[in-house]
Design a protein around this motif. Structure first.
Motif, mmCIF file in Angstrom:
data_model
loop_
_atom_site.group_PDB
_atom_site.id
_atom_site.type_symbol
_atom_site.label_atom_id
_atom_site.label_comp_id
_atom_site.label_asym_id
_atom_site.label_seq_id
_atom_site.Cartn_x
_atom_site.Cartn_y
_atom_site.Cartn_z
ATOM 1 N N GLU A 68 -0.433 -2.641 -0.933
ATOM 2 C CA GLU A 68 0.493 -1.754 -1.625
ATOM 3 C C GLU A 68 0.538 -2.103 -3.108
ATOM 4 O OE1 GLU A 68 5.200 -0.357 -1.550
ATOM 5 O OE2 GLU A 68 4.559 -2.124 -0.420
ATOM 6 N N THR A 69 0.546 -3.403 -3.411
ATOM 7 C CA THR A 69 0.553 -3.837 -4.810
ATOM 8 C C THR A 69 -0.692 -3.344 -5.538
ATOM 9 O OG1 THR A 69 1.832 -5.814 -4.247
ATOM 10 C CG2 THR A 69 0.626 -5.846 -6.331
ATOM 11 N N ILE A 70 -1.845 -3.498 -4.888
ATOM 12 C CA ILE A 70 -3.093 -3.031 -5.508
ATOM 13 C C ILE A 70 -3.064 -1.522 -5.712
ATOM 14 C CG2 ILE A 70 -5.577 -2.799 -5.161
ATOM 15 C CD1 ILE A 70 -5.445 -5.501 -3.650
ATOM 16 N N GLU A 71 -2.673 -0.794 -4.657
ATOM 17 C CA GLU A 71 -2.694 0.672 -4.710
ATOM 18 C C GLU A 71 -1.760 1.226 -5.777
ATOM 19 O OE1 GLU A 71 -3.443 4.608 -3.938
ATOM 20 O OE2 GLU A 71 -4.506 2.915 -3.041
ATOM 21 N N LEU A 83 -4.961 0.776 -13.324
ATOM 22 C CA LEU A 83 -5.491 0.012 -14.446
ATOM 23 C C LEU A 83 -6.996 -0.215 -14.353
ATOM 24 C CD1 LEU A 83 -2.752 -2.789 -14.552
ATOM 25 C CD2 LEU A 83 -2.735 -0.581 -15.739
ATOM 26 N N ALA A 84 -7.603 0.187 -13.234
ATOM 27 C CA ALA A 84 -8.993 -0.167 -12.970
ATOM 28 C C ALA A 84 -9.945 0.564 -13.910
ATOM 29 C CB ALA A 84 -9.349 0.149 -11.522
ATOM 30 N N LEU A 85 -10.951 -0.133 -14.368
ATOM 31 C CA LEU A 85 -11.991 0.421 -15.223
ATOM 32 C C LEU A 85 -13.082 1.016 -14.337
ATOM 33 C CD1 LEU A 85 -13.165 0.798 -18.077
ATOM 34 C CD2 LEU A 85 -14.205 -1.480 -17.849
ATOM 35 N N GLU A 86 -13.099 2.346 -14.275
ATOM 36 C CA GLU A 86 -14.025 3.038 -13.376
ATOM 37 C C GLU A 86 -15.234 3.588 -14.150
ATOM 38 O OE1 GLU A 86 -13.761 2.604 -10.432
ATOM 39 O OE2 GLU A 86 -11.649 2.335 -9.934
ATOM 40 N N PRO A 87 -16.389 3.773 -13.488
ATOM 41 C CA PRO A 87 -16.595 3.599 -12.042
ATOM 42 C C PRO A 87 -16.892 2.178 -11.613
ATOM 43 C CG PRO A 87 -18.614 4.335 -13.061
ATOM 44 C CD PRO A 87 -17.582 4.291 -14.161
#
Length: 330
Positions: free
Chosen positions: A11-14, A20-24
């Motif tokens: 849940e914390t990650i989601e 904040l994730a640098l995609e892809p």
């Protein structure tokens, strides 16, 4: 904070970290590794794991073995992406018990597995903490461009195949704690050694790259990690517990239990096995298993992926109720 109120790991990650994730490159934070373009024809594969005293290792575990486990749990993530290791960054938060001799032992363990797996230290940080001892490594590896399978690449109809044996990690923790298990001293010692010193399946990296639609290492339990592949791929996983490959020690323990189906579920949800779970097209089952055998690691068919969602565990064609799917951190 009461457990019922504590935020869960995923849940914390989601909710907090995925935005904040640098995609892809971060792959939606679903994959235990990031993939970046690197030198011509290759991708850079990055993964990071942390081990904490009292959570991932026992307070009286020798620190040379703790160092080797730290490297190996990270190397296992690289193996699951079909990557070859290169180097690592290290972070050590030393507790008061870590004097010079303890730190020397830790460094000796790192040196031993650096030689074994062909990696080298690239940098990092050391600090002091009132406790517990906390150690983290970021492993860096390479894979041919576009070849590293994700958890999200599985297809309906794929078969789930796992390397090695399942359940030794969980039983090994019990053995390391000197719990009564109805096993001989030699059997308990073998299981405790498996818990303290897992084997990253780097020798399977090429087979994983060539054949796997999706893959993960079995760190949190076979059911949990199959569930992460199925969830990332938008599918339903069915696990045949009676098909799980077991060590001789785990087999003795299993069939000494009053409820073998429930005991098999325990083995499938305990974690700390660090085997490779791959989703394969049915036509690739035989060549993949032959490649694994040629590399010295057997592989076994343990389930399938189909349209739907969730995970079902079965024992001799009967559905098994699961109190949990595997290990999770808060």
């Amino acid at each position: 904070m009461p457990d019922a109120e504590r935020p869960g790991e995923f849940e914390t990650i989601e909710r907090l970290f995925r935005p904040l994730a640098l995609e892809p490159y971060a792959r939606g934070l679903l994959d235990d590794a990031a993939v970046l373009p690197a030198r011509p024809g290759h991708d850079l594969i990055l993964t990071k794991d942390t081990v904490v005293e009292g959570v991932h290792f026992l307070g009286d575990d020798p620190l040379d073995l703790v160092a080797r486990k730290l490297l190996r749990v990270n190397l296992s993530d690289l193996a699951a992406k079909g990557a070859q290791p290169f180097g690592y960054l290290l972070s050590c938060a030393w507790s008061p018990r870590c004097g010079w001799s303890e730190r020397e032992a830790f460094a000796r363990g790192l040196a031993e597995d650096q030689r074994r797996f062909g990696v080298g230290l690239l940098g990092g940080d050391t600090v002091s903490t009132p406790g517990p001892l906390t150690l983290s490594a970021t492993l860096i590896g390479y894979a041919p461009e576009g070849s590293a399978p994700s958890r999200a690449g599985a297809r309906a109809g794929d078969l789930l195949v796992v390397s090695g044996t399942i359940g030794d990690g969980g039983l090994g923790l019990r053995a390391a704690r000197s719990e009564e298990m109805g096993l001989s001293r030699a059997e308990r010692d073998a299981l405790a050694h498996r818990y303290r010193l897992p084997q990253p399946r780097l020798e399977l990296a090429e087979a994983v790259r060539v054949f796997a639609h999706a893959s993960a290492d079995v760190s949190d339990g076979l059911v949990a990690d199959a569930g992460r592949i199925s969830a990332a791929s938008g599918l339903r996983a069915v696990i045949d517990l009676d098909a799980m490959p077991l060590s001789a020690q785990a087999r003795v323990w299993l069939y000494a239990q009053a409820d073998p189906a429930g005991a098999a579920a325990t083995l499938a949800t305990a974690g700390d096995d660090y085997e490779i779970l791959a989703a394969l097209a049915p036509a690739d089952l035989k060549p993949y298993c032959e490649a694994c055998k040629a590399a010295g690691v057997p592989a076994a068919l343990v389930g399938r992926l189909e349209a739907g969602e969730g995970v079902e565990a079965r024992w001799r064609d009967q559905s098994v109720s699961l109190s949990r799917r595997g290990w999770t951190h808060g």
